[in-house]
Scaffold this active site. Structure first.
Site, PDB file in Angstrom:
ATOM      1  N   THR A  22     104.407  34.123   3.342  1.00 48.83           N
ATOM      2  CA  THR A  22     105.174  33.344   2.370  1.00 48.83           C
ATOM      3  C   THR A  22     105.951  32.315   3.188  1.00 48.83           C
ATOM      4  OG1 THR A  22     105.427  35.303   0.971  1.00 48.83           O
ATOM      5  CG2 THR A  22     106.904  33.444   0.537  1.00 48.83           C
ATOM      6  N   THR A  41     106.111  30.718  -9.593  1.00 52.52           N
ATOM      7  CA  THR A  41     105.417  29.435  -9.618  1.00 52.52           C
ATOM      8  C   THR A  41     106.048  28.507 -10.648  1.00 52.52           C
ATOM      9  OG1 THR A  41     103.420  30.652  -9.096  1.00 52.52           O
ATOM     10  CG2 THR A  41     103.135  28.396  -9.875  1.00 52.52           C
ATOM     11  N   GLU A  78      95.860  27.271 -11.756  1.00 52.52           N
ATOM     12  CA  GLU A  78      96.081  26.536 -13.002  1.00 52.52           C
ATOM     13  C   GLU A  78      95.464  25.140 -12.946  1.00 52.52           C
ATOM     14  OE1 GLU A  78     100.438  27.366 -14.374  1.00 52.52           O
ATOM     15  OE2 GLU A  78     100.241  27.886 -12.266  1.00 52.52           O
ATOM     16  N   HIS A 122     103.666  28.562 -16.624  1.00 50.65           N
ATOM     17  CA  HIS A 122     102.831  29.287 -15.659  1.00 50.65           C
ATOM     18  C   HIS A 122     102.364  30.624 -16.224  1.00 50.65           C
ATOM     19  CE1 HIS A 122     101.348  31.033 -11.958  1.00 50.65           C
ATOM     20  NE2 HIS A 122     102.206  32.017 -12.062  1.00 50.65           N
ATOM     21  N   LYS A 175      99.499  38.954  -1.629  1.00 47.09           N
ATOM     22  CA  LYS A 175     100.665  38.096  -1.392  1.00 47.09           C
ATOM     23  C   LYS A 175     101.300  38.324  -0.026  1.00 47.09           C
ATOM     24  CE  LYS A 175     101.423  36.772  -5.860  1.00 47.09           C
ATOM     25  NZ  LYS A 175     101.739  35.401  -6.298  1.00 47.09           N
ATOM     26  N   ARG A 197      93.396  36.563 -19.741  1.00 42.72           N
ATOM     27  CA  ARG A 197      93.293  37.357 -20.976  1.00 42.72           C
ATOM     28  C   ARG A 197      92.988  36.439 -22.151  1.00 42.72           C
ATOM     29  NH1 ARG A 197      98.267  38.786 -18.832  1.00 42.72           N
ATOM     30  NH2 ARG A 197      99.252  37.683 -20.544  1.00 42.72           N
ATOM     31  N   ASP A 203     110.331  38.059  -5.819  1.00 49.08           N
ATOM     32  CA  ASP A 203     109.649  36.925  -6.418  1.00 49.08           C
ATOM     33  C   ASP A 203     109.655  37.097  -7.930  1.00 49.08           C
ATOM     34  OD1 ASP A 203     108.236  34.546  -6.385  1.00 49.08           O
ATOM     35  OD2 ASP A 203     106.286  35.519  -6.187  1.00 49.08           O
ATOM     36  N   ASP A 229     104.384  30.541  -1.938  1.00 48.46           N
ATOM     37  CA  ASP A 229     104.007  31.954  -1.983  1.00 48.46           C
ATOM     38  C   ASP A 229     102.473  32.030  -2.004  1.00 48.46           C
ATOM     39  OD1 ASP A 229     104.265  34.710  -2.247  1.00 48.46           O
ATOM     40  OD2 ASP A 229     104.233  34.591  -4.431  1.00 48.46           O
ATOM     41  N   ARG A 276      93.858  35.241  -4.768  1.00 41.48           N
ATOM     42  CA  ARG A 276      93.672  35.647  -6.179  1.00 41.48           C
ATOM     43  C   ARG A 276      92.656  36.766  -6.340  1.00 41.48           C
ATOM     44  NH1 ARG A 276      98.296  33.846  -8.083  1.00 41.48           N
ATOM     45  NH2 ARG A 276      98.558  31.624  -7.703  1.00 41.48           N
ATOM     46  N   TYR A 324      96.041  44.860  -8.368  1.00 41.93           N
ATOM     47  CA  TYR A 324      97.389  44.788  -8.947  1.00 41.93           C
ATOM     48  C   TYR A 324      97.670  45.797 -10.057  1.00 41.93           C
ATOM     49  CZ  TYR A 324      96.579  42.487 -13.439  1.00 41.93           C
ATOM     50  OH  TYR A 324      96.218  42.221 -14.726  1.00 41.93           O
ATOM     51  N   TYR A 380     108.962  35.276 -11.932  1.00 41.38           N
ATOM     52  CA  TYR A 380     107.762  34.825 -12.660  1.00 41.38           C
ATOM     53  C   TYR A 380     108.301  34.118 -13.895  1.00 41.38           C
ATOM     54  CZ  TYR A 380     103.064  35.886 -14.766  1.00 41.38           C
ATOM     55  OH  TYR A 380     101.806  35.855 -15.321  1.00 41.38           O
ATOM     56  N   GLU A 388     101.448  28.886  -4.355  1.00 38.66           N
ATOM     57  CA  GLU A 388     102.379  28.923  -5.485  1.00 38.66           C
ATOM     58  C   GLU A 388     103.608  28.122  -5.060  1.00 38.66           C
ATOM     59  OE1 GLU A 388     103.041  32.980  -6.836  1.00 38.66           O
ATOM     60  OE2 GLU A 388     101.176  32.908  -7.989  1.00 38.66           O
ATOM     61  N   GLN A 420      94.293  40.008  -5.151  1.00 43.54           N
ATOM     62  CA  GLN A 420      95.332  40.340  -6.132  1.00 43.54           C
ATOM     63  C   GLN A 420      94.734  40.903  -7.425  1.00 43.54           C
ATOM     64  OE1 GLN A 420      97.758  36.891  -7.022  1.00 43.54           O
ATOM     65  NE2 GLN A 420      98.927  37.942  -8.623  1.00 43.54           N
ATOM     66  N   GLU A 469     107.213  27.112  -5.360  1.00 45.56           N
ATOM     67  CA  GLU A 469     108.374  27.799  -5.923  1.00 45.56           C
ATOM     68  C   GLU A 469     109.661  27.268  -5.298  1.00 45.56           C
ATOM     69  OE1 GLU A 469     108.088  32.006  -6.141  1.00 45.56           O
ATOM     70  OE2 GLU A 469     105.902  32.020  -6.314  1.00 45.56           O
TER      71      GLU A 469
END
Lengths: 407, 407
Positions: A245, A332, A346, A123, A241, A132, A116, A221, A225, A232, A118, A187, A228, A189
């Site tokens: 899927t 995503t 999002e 995204h 995840k 962050r 997968d 996917d 959250r 992670y 990114y 997600e 994760q 994709e």
């Protein structure tokens, strides 16, 4: 012009012809190709010697056919078009058309490795801003390489497979607690399916994308959250995840997307040589996400920063080999606007800005019983449209928290 | 007492009996079991009806046999012991013993998904101190869950497969550059091979480890530290690991390790219920790492913080299903002392404290032509020793930096 009823003007006309695997009645799974609202039984067609593919179409999955390579893919596609267009074949072929409504669609290929990526700048920047705040939205490596990781191939399931809400650890101010995920997300994709394998130690040049990749599926996917976020660091997503899927049952061959290539976004800073694709092209796939039947976002795949050819070149630049059935997903797909994002993280800005779905004005993440359906279309030849099927799934409640013993 | 020559006192006596797949001359690959310096041809034994396993031993990989479950594993093992001990069987069985020196050992099972954990506290703390000096050596989640990630199943190779030095991006003060890895490393690990599959949505209770796991292999998870350091934020290791992972050709069945279980280190804080294994046991496997024939470290597996039963329970707690052939590795095995670590990153403290190997006093990471061999032993019944085979590999130079075109 095909003689198949309903194919004229259909986004599943003879310009499309995606491959899948279907079950009809109590017969064993067979390879088929979709045209209008029918599935052409390719097992039957090869058995009747209407198509010759060395037996590769007489298998329960697409892998052997996908391994044959671009020459055979073209020849078989051309022959299928011939069968569906020439009136002279109609009497032989018509009995091999099965109404789509009568079949069950199965996972079309055996998944080898699942990667997968990114690769949507929007995204990655959204996620950066949500998690962050106040820091640069992209990490320093993001524009130098297509970030990716390996997912769990064994839990790739076909569209319509119910998704059991996963349990796991989530952080609280008193430490982690165990229970059903409270922040279950999607997600949206696009996945690329490898047909031709490569040798260990070799790499696939960025220009050789079409020599290896057979076609495209839609991917959801599913992501927990909260699980994760806690797990992670430092090795990436794992249980957040790996529970499921989902992929669309139709693999759209690259040949059906020949008119969908468009210039990809400019890349600045310049990429290293092994990632330089000339021309630098993405696919104009227009995704749509329906939440309980209501259209909530329309992610534009053409906005992806890294192209599928760059992803494949990167994936193999260290000498990692490809196997038939390798699936690599884009990550995503999110465009610049809020109604173009590919995740509810999002769409609801980390769950802080609920959206209205149906009669409920305050939705953030997925509730039990929710159904999410992702569809996509692309421009086809002569003003036609190519539909890429759909990937759908419904959330089932978490299972009993106490483990189930096996006999 | 077995009649097999050399088996008395051998760490591959009838108390061990690891399974593998071998090629002898130009015959197709066959399943065999090692005893002393012979391979007992189990394909031949089942063909001759000396053993009955429903044909599962007449396959080119162990998967079908491993899927049969603990009852059949025990029955077949007991029958093999009988064949090798009872003089009455000698005339039938002796012709099925092939000298080990005459066979080529192959990858013993088809790898489904490959997961790599990070379960040595000493290793995680060493890495933390090397990369995040002055900060707490362990991240906040580390003692709450066994951190893990998915690796590339398609590049798991059998011992003795040469490892081509990977190319990739590594960071410099002028930005990333492309080229052969300068910090190629090993990771000495122990891998657990799943035999019995589980259903999607279910979880495997921590007590059910032995109902699913067939046996143990040794693993060298080759790692390009420079590639890994640049790519791993935020989704974890990818190309820094995916170029090759080597496994030993012998799968040691759990039954051979019955005397090797020892109390695992106490866990504080207490773990969540789904991770609570009573008794809390690890395996007393004594690893050894030879660098160009010189013993450089001896990692003690008994020091691992998270047990294999806890890893399996965690891996499936979100409902992720198991497939026959799933491989999950422990993560680098490091004990408390410098000469007990499982990576050269730790042995040379990030490359800052070179070690002497052979006549070279200044070695840090792997040079082209280097060979690394990992072996292990465990206590067996009645004072015997169980050997777990070896996993070895030699580094080949990086291939031409310009991509190789395919025809």
């Amino acid at each position: 012009m095909t003689w198949v009823e309903g194919a004229a003007g259909s986004p599943y006309g003879v310009h499309n012809l995606p491959y899948g695997v279907f079950r009809h009645g109590d017969r064993a799974p067979r390879i088929g190709v979709r045209v209008a609202d029918f599935v052409l039984d390719l097992d039957g067609a090869e058995a009747a010697e209407l198509i010759l593919a060395g037996g590769a179409l007489r298998r329960p999955v697409l892998n052997e056919f996908m391994a044959l390579g671009p020459g055979q893919w073209s020849a078989v596609r051309a022959r299928i078009v011939e069968l569906l267009v020439d009136e002279e074949h109609r009497a032989d072929v018509e009995p091999l058309l099965v109404p789509l409504a009568e079949v069950e669609l199965l996972l079309p290929f055996e998944v080898a490795d699942y990667v997968d990526f990114y690769s949507s700048e929007h995204h990655a920047a959204n996620v950066g801003q949500i998690f962050r705040p106040g820091q640069p939205p992209l990490l320093p490596n993001w524009k130098h390489l297509p970030i990716g990781y390996h997912g769990r191939a064994g839990t790739v399931v076909v569209s319509d497979t119910p998704v059991v809400r996963p349990c796991g650890q989530r952080p609280t101010s008193d430490g982690p607690v165990f229970g059903p995920s409270q922040r279950l997300d999607i997600e949206a994709e696009v996945g690329f399916v490898v047909g031709v394998p490569s040798a260990l130690g070799d790499r696939v040049p960025v220009d050789d994308f079409a020599k290896y990749v057979f076609g495209v599926v839609l991917v959801n996917d599913w992501s927990a959250r909260d699980i994760q976020a806690w797990e992670y660091q430092p090795l990436g997503p794992f249980l957040g995840k790996s529970f499921a899927t989902s992929v669309s049952p139709w693999v759209t061959p690259l040949a059906a997307l020949a008119d969908a290539w468009v210039p990809a976004p400019d890349q600045e800073p310049a990429v290293l040589d092994y990632l330089r694709d000339v021309p630098h092209l993405g696919l104009d796939l227009r995704l749509a996400v329906d939440w309980n039947g209501e259209r909530v976002t329309e992610p534009p795949f053409a906005t992806m920063y890294w192209t599928p050819a760059q992803q494949l070149a990167h994936l193999t630049v260290n000498g990692a080999s490809l196997r038939t059935g390798d699936l690599y997903a884009s990550g995503t797909v999110s465009g610049p606007d809020r109604r173009q994002v590919g995740s509810f993280l999002e769409l609801t800005w980390g769950g802080t800005e609920p959206v209205s779905v149906g009669e409920d004005p305050g939705r953030t993440f997925l509730a039990d019983g929710d159904t999410v359906t992702i569809t996509a279309t692309a421009p086809g030849p002569d003003g036609t449209t190519v539909a890429l099927g759909e990937v759908t799934g419904t959330i089932l409640p978490a299972r009993s928290v106490s483990p189930v013993a096996v006999a």
